[in-house]
Design a protein around this motif. Structure first.
Motif, short mmCIF file in Angstrom:
data_model
loop_
_atom_site.label_atom_id
_atom_site.label_comp_id
_atom_site.label_asym_id
_atom_site.label_seq_id
_atom_site.Cartn_x
_atom_site.Cartn_y
_atom_site.Cartn_z
N SER A 109 0.84 -1.20 0.00
CA SER A 109 0.00 0.00 0.00
C SER A 109 0.87 1.25 0.00
O SER A 109 1.67 1.47 0.91
CB SER A 109 -0.90 0.01 1.25
OG SER A 109 -1.61 1.22 1.35
N SER A 138 -1.29 -0.59 -4.45
CA SER A 138 -1.85 0.74 -4.67
C SER A 138 -0.73 1.76 -4.58
O SER A 138 0.26 1.55 -3.88
CB SER A 138 -2.95 1.05 -3.66
OG SER A 138 -2.38 1.52 -2.45
N ARG A 208 -8.60 4.04 -5.95
CA ARG A 208 -8.76 3.43 -4.63
C ARG A 208 -9.79 4.18 -3.78
O ARG A 208 -10.51 3.56 -2.99
CB ARG A 208 -7.42 3.41 -3.91
CG ARG A 208 -7.44 2.70 -2.56
CD ARG A 208 -6.05 2.63 -1.99
NE ARG A 208 -6.02 1.94 -0.72
CZ ARG A 208 -4.90 1.75 0.00
NH1 ARG A 208 -3.75 2.20 -0.46
NH2 ARG A 208 -4.94 1.10 1.15
N LEU A 232 -5.48 1.58 -7.59
CA LEU A 232 -5.51 0.28 -6.92
C LEU A 232 -5.53 -0.81 -7.98
O LEU A 232 -6.39 -0.83 -8.86
CB LEU A 232 -6.74 0.15 -6.03
CG LEU A 232 -7.04 -1.25 -5.48
CD1 LEU A 232 -5.90 -1.74 -4.61
CD2 LEU A 232 -8.35 -1.24 -4.70
#
Length: 239
Positions: A109, A138, A208, A232
């Motif tokens: 992330s 992401s 996202r 994402l």
């Protein structure tokens, strides 16, 4: 995957406005949200989850709370919590100390924009994921309003100018420097790179956080570089 709601997006945005003053609240919230996204696609109980570049371990801990065997791999020891705990390894995302196919889920992330060679980084995530397993990636793309991180949105006027402005305004050194620990990663080039691979299937490529037609926004050249905010990608490792 269920589209994000306005309420969710607004809650996350408000948390990130306070991220530098209250990082714990922001990252606890983001971890719950991200793990919810993964759990909609696969059960987590008993699964091996590898968190690449997870810093203080918010995501790893949330995966463990859902019953997964979570392991954190972080290249910068200074980013770890004061007591990282078991299952934490100081390791480079380019060369993870894992066997091929060791993970059921490989998770990252908001790391890719800090990686000089995102293609190699993604290849390593794919390598350590078992066939049929999931890869969650992401990142904040450079031309999004948040692309300059703490010195956004002034990065549109130039990275060095934005960085200098931040330091004058706050009286403290900026954490990020373009070309050193922050890179101008785009949505289009990243999608083209992933689509050219034959070892992954794209399950989701979407904004996202953006709550309106998040998949459509990511498909429109030009617009997606600004409006996606954060791309994402959820991939499945092919046999």
């Amino acid at each position: 995957m269920k589209d994000p709601s306005f309420r969710r997006s607004l809650t996350l945005f408000r948390a990130f406005l306070r991220e530098q003053d209250d990082p714990h609240t922001a990252y606890e919230l983001l971890a719950r949200d991200a793990v919810d996204q993964v759990e909609r696609l696969t059960r987590l109980d008993g699964r091996v989850v590898v968190d690449v570049g997870g810093g203080r371990g918010y995501f790893t801990r949330e995966f463990r709370r859902r019953g997964a065997h979570g392991y954190l791999f972080e290249p910068d020891a200074d980013e770890l919590a004061a007591e990282p705990g078991a299952g934490t390894v100081v390791a480079d995302g380019y060369l993870l100390p894992l066997a091929d196919g060791a993970a059921d889920v490989c998770f990252s992330s908001n790391v890719l924009e800090h990686v000089r060679d995102p293609g190699t980084f993604l290849s390593e995530m794919v390598r350590v994921t078992r066939p049929g397993g999931l890869i969650y990636v992401s990142f904040t793309n450079w031309l999004s309003p948040w692309g300059g991180h703490e010195w956004a949105p002034w990065h549109y006027l130039g990275a060095e100018r934005a960085r200098a402005r931040y330091e004058r305004r706050t009286g403290r050194a900026a954490k990020h420097r373009l070309g050193d620990n922050l890179f101008a990663i785009g949505v289009g080039p990243t999608l083209r790179g992933v689509r050219s691979r034959d070892d992954v299937e794209i399950l989701s490529a979407r904004s996202r956080y953006w709550p309106v037609l998040p998949q459509l926004v990511a498909r429109v050249p030009g617009l997606r570089e600004f409006a996606t905010w954060n791309l994402l990608l959820i991939l499945r490792r092919c046999p």
